[in-house]
Design an enzyme around this catalytic site. Structure first.
Site, PDB file in Angstrom:
ATOM      1  N   ASP A  98       2.956 -54.638  24.923  1.00 45.24           N
ATOM      2  CA  ASP A  98       3.744 -53.599  24.258  1.00 45.24           C
ATOM      3  C   ASP A  98       3.340 -53.484  22.800  1.00 45.24           C
ATOM      4  O   ASP A  98       2.932 -54.461  22.167  1.00 45.24           O
ATOM      5  CB  ASP A  98       5.245 -53.919  24.364  1.00 45.24           C
ATOM      6  CG  ASP A  98       6.123 -52.684  24.286  1.00 45.24           C
ATOM      7  OD1 ASP A  98       6.629 -52.242  25.335  1.00 45.24           O
ATOM      8  OD2 ASP A  98       6.282 -52.152  23.166  1.00 45.24           O
ATOM      9  N   ASP A 127      -1.487 -51.507  22.048  1.00 45.66           N
ATOM     10  CA  ASP A 127      -1.247 -50.090  21.743  1.00 45.66           C
ATOM     11  C   ASP A 127      -2.121 -49.276  22.687  1.00 45.66           C
ATOM     12  O   ASP A 127      -3.358 -49.293  22.563  1.00 45.66           O
ATOM     13  CB  ASP A 127      -1.611 -49.808  20.283  1.00 45.66           C
ATOM     14  CG  ASP A 127      -1.420 -48.339  19.915  1.00 45.66           C
ATOM     15  OD1 ASP A 127      -1.079 -47.527  20.803  1.00 45.66           O
ATOM     16  OD2 ASP A 127      -1.625 -48.012  18.725  1.00 45.66           O
ATOM     17  N   TYR A 147       4.089 -33.367  26.624  1.00 44.06           N
ATOM     18  CA  TYR A 147       4.478 -34.512  27.468  1.00 44.06           C
ATOM     19  C   TYR A 147       4.343 -34.158  28.950  1.00 44.06           C
ATOM     20  O   TYR A 147       3.756 -34.905  29.741  1.00 44.06           O
ATOM     21  CB  TYR A 147       5.923 -34.871  27.117  1.00 44.06           C
ATOM     22  CG  TYR A 147       6.593 -35.900  27.988  1.00 44.06           C
ATOM     23  CD1 TYR A 147       6.343 -37.254  27.824  1.00 44.06           C
ATOM     24  CD2 TYR A 147       7.533 -35.513  28.949  1.00 44.06           C
ATOM     25  CE1 TYR A 147       6.994 -38.205  28.608  1.00 44.06           C
ATOM     26  CE2 TYR A 147       8.189 -36.447  29.728  1.00 44.06           C
ATOM     27  CZ  TYR A 147       7.910 -37.799  29.557  1.00 44.06           C
ATOM     28  OH  TYR A 147       8.553 -38.729  30.331  1.00 44.06           O
ATOM     29  N   LYS A 164       1.890 -35.716  31.777  1.00 46.17           N
ATOM     30  CA  LYS A 164       2.409 -36.390  32.972  1.00 46.17           C
ATOM     31  C   LYS A 164       1.851 -35.729  34.239  1.00 46.17           C
ATOM     32  O   LYS A 164       1.569 -36.414  35.232  1.00 46.17           O
ATOM     33  CB  LYS A 164       3.935 -36.378  32.975  1.00 46.17           C
ATOM     34  CG  LYS A 164       4.579 -37.213  31.860  1.00 46.17           C
ATOM     35  CD  LYS A 164       4.317 -38.704  32.022  1.00 46.17           C
ATOM     36  CE  LYS A 164       5.241 -39.558  31.157  1.00 46.17           C
ATOM     37  NZ  LYS A 164       4.898 -40.991  31.229  1.00 46.17           N
ATOM     38  N   VAL A 218      16.491 -41.188  33.330  1.00 50.23           N
ATOM     39  CA  VAL A 218      16.797 -42.613  33.487  1.00 50.23           C
ATOM     40  C   VAL A 218      17.468 -43.109  32.198  1.00 50.23           C
ATOM     41  O   VAL A 218      17.008 -42.786  31.099  1.00 50.23           O
ATOM     42  CB  VAL A 218      15.516 -43.428  33.769  1.00 50.23           C
ATOM     43  CG1 VAL A 218      15.839 -44.911  33.902  1.00 50.23           C
ATOM     44  CG2 VAL A 218      14.821 -42.913  35.027  1.00 50.23           C
ATOM     45  N   THR A 261      17.763 -44.963  29.365  1.00 54.54           N
ATOM     46  CA  THR A 261      17.058 -45.882  28.464  1.00 54.54           C
ATOM     47  C   THR A 261      17.275 -45.398  27.030  1.00 54.54           C
ATOM     48  O   THR A 261      17.785 -44.293  26.807  1.00 54.54           O
ATOM     49  CB  THR A 261      15.534 -45.922  28.719  1.00 54.54           C
ATOM     50  OG1 THR A 261      14.968 -44.668  28.323  1.00 54.54           O
ATOM     51  CG2 THR A 261      15.215 -46.191  30.186  1.00 54.54           C
TER      52      THR A 261
HETATM   53  N1  NAD Z   1      13.923 -42.528  30.509  1.00 56.36           N
HETATM   54  C1  NAD Z   1      13.661 -41.432  31.211  1.00 56.36           C
HETATM   55  O1  NAD Z   1      14.549 -40.580  31.440  1.00 56.36           O
HETATM   56  C2  NAD Z   1      12.266 -41.197  31.742  1.00 56.36           C
HETATM   57  C3  NAD Z   1      12.088 -40.189  32.695  1.00 56.36           C
HETATM   58  C4  NAD Z   1      10.830 -39.952  33.207  1.00 56.36           C
HETATM   59  C5  NAD Z   1       9.760 -40.722  32.781  1.00 56.36           C
HETATM   60  N2  NAD Z   1       9.952 -41.696  31.860  1.00 56.36           N
HETATM   61  C6  NAD Z   1       8.784 -42.475  31.448  1.00 56.36           C
HETATM   62  O2  NAD Z   1       9.053 -43.824  31.625  1.00 56.36           O
HETATM   63  C7  NAD Z   1       8.260 -44.592  30.720  1.00 56.36           C
HETATM   64  C8  NAD Z   1       9.159 -45.595  30.001  1.00 56.36           C
HETATM   65  O3  NAD Z   1      10.123 -44.897  29.292  1.00 56.36           O
HETATM   66  P1  NAD Z   1      11.550 -45.532  28.921  1.00 56.36           P
HETATM   67  O4  NAD Z   1      12.528 -44.454  29.094  1.00 56.36           O
HETATM   68  O5  NAD Z   1      11.720 -46.832  29.587  1.00 56.36           O
HETATM   69  O6  NAD Z   1      11.340 -45.696  27.348  1.00 56.36           O
HETATM   70  P2  NAD Z   1      11.564 -46.909  26.345  1.00 56.36           P
HETATM   71  O7  NAD Z   1      11.446 -46.320  24.999  1.00 56.36           O
HETATM   72  O8  NAD Z   1      12.795 -47.664  26.690  1.00 56.36           O
HETATM   73  O9  NAD Z   1      10.306 -47.835  26.650  1.00 56.36           O
HETATM   74  C9  NAD Z   1       9.009 -47.447  26.316  1.00 56.36           C
HETATM   75  C10 NAD Z   1       8.219 -48.693  26.003  1.00 56.36           C
HETATM   76  O10 NAD Z   1       6.855 -48.334  25.719  1.00 56.36           O
HETATM   77  C11 NAD Z   1       6.461 -48.964  24.508  1.00 56.36           C
HETATM   78  N3  NAD Z   1       5.418 -48.146  23.874  1.00 56.36           N
HETATM   79  C12 NAD Z   1       5.563 -46.960  23.262  1.00 56.36           C
HETATM   80  N4  NAD Z   1       4.378 -46.528  22.805  1.00 56.36           N
HETATM   81  C13 NAD Z   1       3.466 -47.477  23.131  1.00 56.36           C
HETATM   82  C14 NAD Z   1       2.072 -47.615  22.925  1.00 56.36           C
HETATM   83  N5  NAD Z   1       1.372 -46.688  22.261  1.00 56.36           N
HETATM   84  N6  NAD Z   1       1.447 -48.694  23.421  1.00 56.36           N
HETATM   85  C15 NAD Z   1       2.151 -49.659  24.079  1.00 56.36           C
HETATM   86  N7  NAD Z   1       3.477 -49.596  24.292  1.00 56.36           N
HETATM   87  C16 NAD Z   1       4.120 -48.516  23.817  1.00 56.36           C
HETATM   88  C17 NAD Z   1       7.711 -49.060  23.684  1.00 56.36           C
HETATM   89  O11 NAD Z   1       7.622 -50.035  22.654  1.00 56.36           O
HETATM   90  C18 NAD Z   1       8.743 -49.419  24.754  1.00 56.36           C
HETATM   91  O12 NAD Z   1       8.784 -50.799  25.004  1.00 56.36           O
HETATM   92  C19 NAD Z   1       7.577 -43.587  29.801  1.00 56.36           C
HETATM   93  O13 NAD Z   1       6.263 -43.367  30.251  1.00 56.36           O
HETATM   94  C20 NAD Z   1       8.416 -42.339  29.990  1.00 56.36           C
HETATM   95  O14 NAD Z   1       7.679 -41.165  29.743  1.00 56.36           O
HETATM   96  C21 NAD Z   1      11.180 -41.958  31.330  1.00 56.36           C
END
Ligand code: NAD
Length: 266
Positions: free
Chosen positions: A42, A70, A161, A165, A194, A196
């Site tokens: 992360d 990263d 975004y 995706k 979701v 988060t």
């Molecule tokens: N939460 C939702 O509603 C939702 C819906 C559809 C898709 N997603 C996808 O799920 C995935 C996780 O999202 P989440 O909601 O758990 O978010 P979150 O912010 O809780 O977690 C994202 C994680 O990715 C890390 N991160 C961010 N940029 C980074 C980078 N450049 N390199 C390495 N790590 C990095 C962050 O530090 C964090 O730990 C994402 O790809 C997001 O697009 C989320």
């Protein structure tokens, strides 16, 4: 809650990008509970270490560790993969969770090139970098799961975004064909809303629950369960697919159905 199928990942090593928070952290817990040795990669390495420290006793230490990564930086991604191999001598599963979007204008509302490029870099080029670095090391039976979004399958806004995706769908199809002969699979999960921290700057995600046929938004564990399935041998004959994990929203948002006179049992 983690309802694990014990042992599906016993003896396997998994690298989870974005594993410090949200869906990634739930995935780390799930794979770990099912026996995997997990490397939590992360941008926020302190939070990644906290995610490791929060795992149940007895399986941490050599069974889980953190690494800074990263996914927008090729050298950093390559270091995370080589660190995993140095620590464990193998890599069986790559889960590409890192991604997301901030609050910014839409494409027709003043989004500039820098914002567009950053969205595509994080959400499409980033996972592609991770696959490029990890795939050569995956053995027969190895698996890759990338986290897409319902935004890549239907219009929900956030054009940079969403287009990125959507690109993951094609990436998985093409790489499934390239990797299939080596017995390596690649699939995508496409979550709906979701719960988060990613919603903190946007809206209360529960306000969106009424869109969902199943009557609620998703929890990180809902997505982690689907990721674990696709990463496991239970999905041994599944590759190149994108699996919605979306409470039914792509089947048809509740409001659209009701506006057409449809009824529901709720
Ligand atoms: N939460 C939702 O509603 C939702 C819906 C559809 C898709 N997603 C996808 O799920 C995935 C996780 O999202 P989440 O909601 O758990 O978010 P979150 O912010 O809780 O977690 C994202 C994680 O990715 C890390 N991160 C961010 N940029 C980074 C980078 N450049 N390199 C390495 N790590 C990095 C962050 O530090 C964090 O730990 C994402 O790809 C997001 O697009 C989320």
């Amino acid at each position: 809650m983690t309802t694990a199928s014990a042992g599906r990942f016993e003896g396997r090593v998994a690298l989870v990008t974005g594993g410090a928070h949200g869906i990634g952290a739930a995935t780390v817990r799930r794979l770990h509970a099912e026996g995997a040795t997990v490397v939590v990669a992360d941008l926020d390495v302190d939070a990644a270490q906290r995610a490791v420290d929060a795992l149940p006793d007895g399986r941490t230490g050599t069974a889980a560790s953190a690494v800074a990564c990263d996914i927008t930086d090729t050298a950093s991604v390559e270091r995370a993969v080589s660190t995993t191999l140095d620590r464990h001598d193998r890599l069986d599963v790559l889960v590409g969770v890192a991604g997301g979007t901030g609050v910014h204008p839409g494409l027709l509302d003043g989004m500039d090139d820098t914002t567009w490029a950053a969205g595509v870099d994080l959400n499409l080029a980033g996972p592609a970098r991770c696959v490029r670095a990890a795939a050569p090391h995956l053995p027969r039976g190895g698996a890759i799961v990338l986290v897409g979004s319902v935004n890549g399958l239907q219009a929900f806004g956030d054009e940079d975004y969403s287009a990125a995706k959507a690109g993951l769908v094609s990436l998985a199809q093409n790489l499934a064909v390239r990797l299939g002969g080596r017995g390596v699979r690649i699939n995508v999960v496409a979550p709906g809303t979701v719960r988060t921290r990613s919603w903190d700057q946007r809206t209360d995600p529960d306000r969106l629950a009424s869109l969902y046929p199943l009557g609620r938004i998703g929890e990180p564990d809902d997505v982690a369960a689907a990721i674990a399935f696709l990463a496991s041998d239970d999905a041994a004959w599944i590759t190149g697919v994108t699996l919605p994990v979306d409470g039914g929203v792509l089947a048809g948002p509740v409001a659209r159905f009701e506006s057409l006179g449809g009824g529901g049992e709720r």
